[in-house]
Design an enzyme around this catalytic site. Structure first.
Site, short mmCIF file in Angstrom:
data_model
loop_
_atom_site.label_atom_id
_atom_site.label_comp_id
_atom_site.label_asym_id
_atom_site.label_seq_id
_atom_site.Cartn_x
_atom_site.Cartn_y
_atom_site.Cartn_z
CE LYS A 9 0.11 1.94 3.70
NZ LYS A 9 0.35 2.89 4.73
CG ASP A 145 -2.79 1.55 7.11
OD1 ASP A 145 -3.45 2.59 7.15
OD2 ASP A 145 -1.55 1.51 7.03
O1 C5P Z 1 -4.19 0.62 13.74
P1 C5P Z 1 -2.74 0.29 13.74
O2 C5P Z 1 -2.39 -0.76 14.76
O3 C5P Z 1 -2.20 -0.05 12.39
O4 C5P Z 1 -2.00 1.63 14.18
C1 C5P Z 1 -0.70 1.62 14.70
C2 C5P Z 1 -0.48 2.89 15.50
O5 C5P Z 1 -0.46 4.01 14.62
C3 C5P Z 1 -1.56 3.20 16.49
O6 C5P Z 1 -1.31 2.58 17.72
C4 C5P Z 1 -1.45 4.70 16.63
O7 C5P Z 1 -0.39 5.04 17.47
C5 C5P Z 1 -1.05 5.13 15.23
N1 C5P Z 1 -2.18 5.60 14.41
C6 C5P Z 1 -2.77 6.81 14.72
N2 C5P Z 1 -3.81 7.28 13.94
C7 C5P Z 1 -4.23 6.58 12.87
C8 C5P Z 1 -3.63 5.35 12.53
C9 C5P Z 1 -2.59 4.88 13.32
O8 C5P Z 1 -2.39 7.47 15.68
N3 C5P Z 1 -5.24 7.07 12.15
#
Ligand code: C5P
Length: 283
Positions: A9, A145
């Site tokens: 991606k 994502d």
């Molecule tokens: O959702 P995911 O586990 O992939 O996200 C990893 C980290 O990225 C989250 O714990 C957060 O700290 C950050 N994040 C964020 N805002 C988003 C996506 C991710 O702060 N929209």
């Protein structure tokens, strides 16, 4: 046996708008996908097993391994499998193999793409339509994502990045991904964002929007991994580059090119620096 591609991606633009009470950040991002990436293979088995092969397998494999151990117990792939089985009430066991071709922790959705491909493969094995909303529910519960990776379509992502609206444009554009071999933590990069809302994406066609956009995570990621600035400068200066930017929380950067020859020449220059590259096209 089902073989499911898990394409890389990229974020053509990634605007961070504000911090949310739930610890996430409100985003506005243009998702697009490469035609290459990792690959997930799923087959029905007597007992669950998870294997990782490919050039970046070692980065995900703790040592020492016991025979028959699942290689990484909390990998997003096994979490996706468990969530799928629970929500759909399925009792089968699976041998899942991940061909890890993409660098880990690198801003191109590798783990998210792998989890999404696992969900698609398991759904296909069980004759569940890929449009079943329960699949996107599982995806959203596993990571911000993963809904985008589940559809694999060019899209505008808002909210955490998981409210999606399909977009068209740029399919077939020559694309080069470059990673300087430094892993950066997504959470640490978001934590380094300065809190300044620099505004929304403009209207227009996809390339115009992408070019007018930015990646607000590039400054905090570059503070953690200064080599990102070197990669970006080299891609910006590459003949034929139409747009260059860091993807996601980095450290992978990408460039779109007007010709495949220009992309391939830039790939040779990047490899001369010892950087990982993937010369591909936008899906
Ligand atoms: O959702 P995911 O586990 O992939 O996200 C990893 C980290 O990225 C989250 O714990 C957060 O700290 C950050 N994040 C964020 N805002 C988003 C996506 C991710 O702060 N929209």
């Amino acid at each position: 046996m089902i073989v499911e591609p898990a394409p890389a991606k990229i974020n053509l633009a990634l605007h961070v708008r504000h911090r949310r009470p739930d610890g996430y950040h409100e985003l506005e991002t243009l998702f697009a996908f490469a035609t290459g990436g990792d690959e997930i293979t799923v087959e029905i088995a007597d007992a669950d097993a998870f294997d990782i092969t490919g050039p970046f397998a070692a980065a995900l494999t703790p040592a020492p391994l016991q025979d028959g151990d699942e290689v990484v117990s909390d990998n997003l792939v096994t979490r996706a499998r468990n969530a799928f089985r629970e929500l759909f009430g399925i009792t089968g066991n699976y041998l899942i193999t991940l061909a890890k071709n993409l660098p880990i922790a690198s801003g191109i959705g590798g783990g998210s793409a792998d989890a999404a491909a696992t969900l698609r493969a398991l759904a296909r094995l069980s004759n569940i339509p890929l449009t079943d909303p329960r699949l996107s529910d599982i995806a959203a519960s596993l990571g911000a994502d993963i809904p985008a990776c589940l559809t694999g379509r060019t899209a505008l992502g808002t909210g955490r990045g998981d409210d999606l609206a399909d977009l068209t444009g740029l399919a077939g554009t020559p694309l080069l991904l470059v990673n300087p071999g430094v892993a950066v933590s997504t959470a640490a990069v978001f934590a380094g964002w300065d809190g300044i809302d620099r505004g929304a994406l403009p209207a227009g066609d996809l390339l115009a929007r992408a070019r007018a956009g930015r990646n607000d995570l590039e400054p905090p990621a570059t503070r953690l991994a200064p080599v990102i600035a070197t990669v970006r400068a080299q891609l910006d200066a590459a003949p034929g580059a139409v747009l260059s930017r860091m993807s996601g929380s980095g450290a992978t950067c990408f460039a779109l090119f007007d010709t495949a020859n220009a992309r391939d020449a830039a790939a040779i220059d990047a490899e001369a620096q010892g950087w990982w590259t993937l010369a591909t096209t936008l899906a």
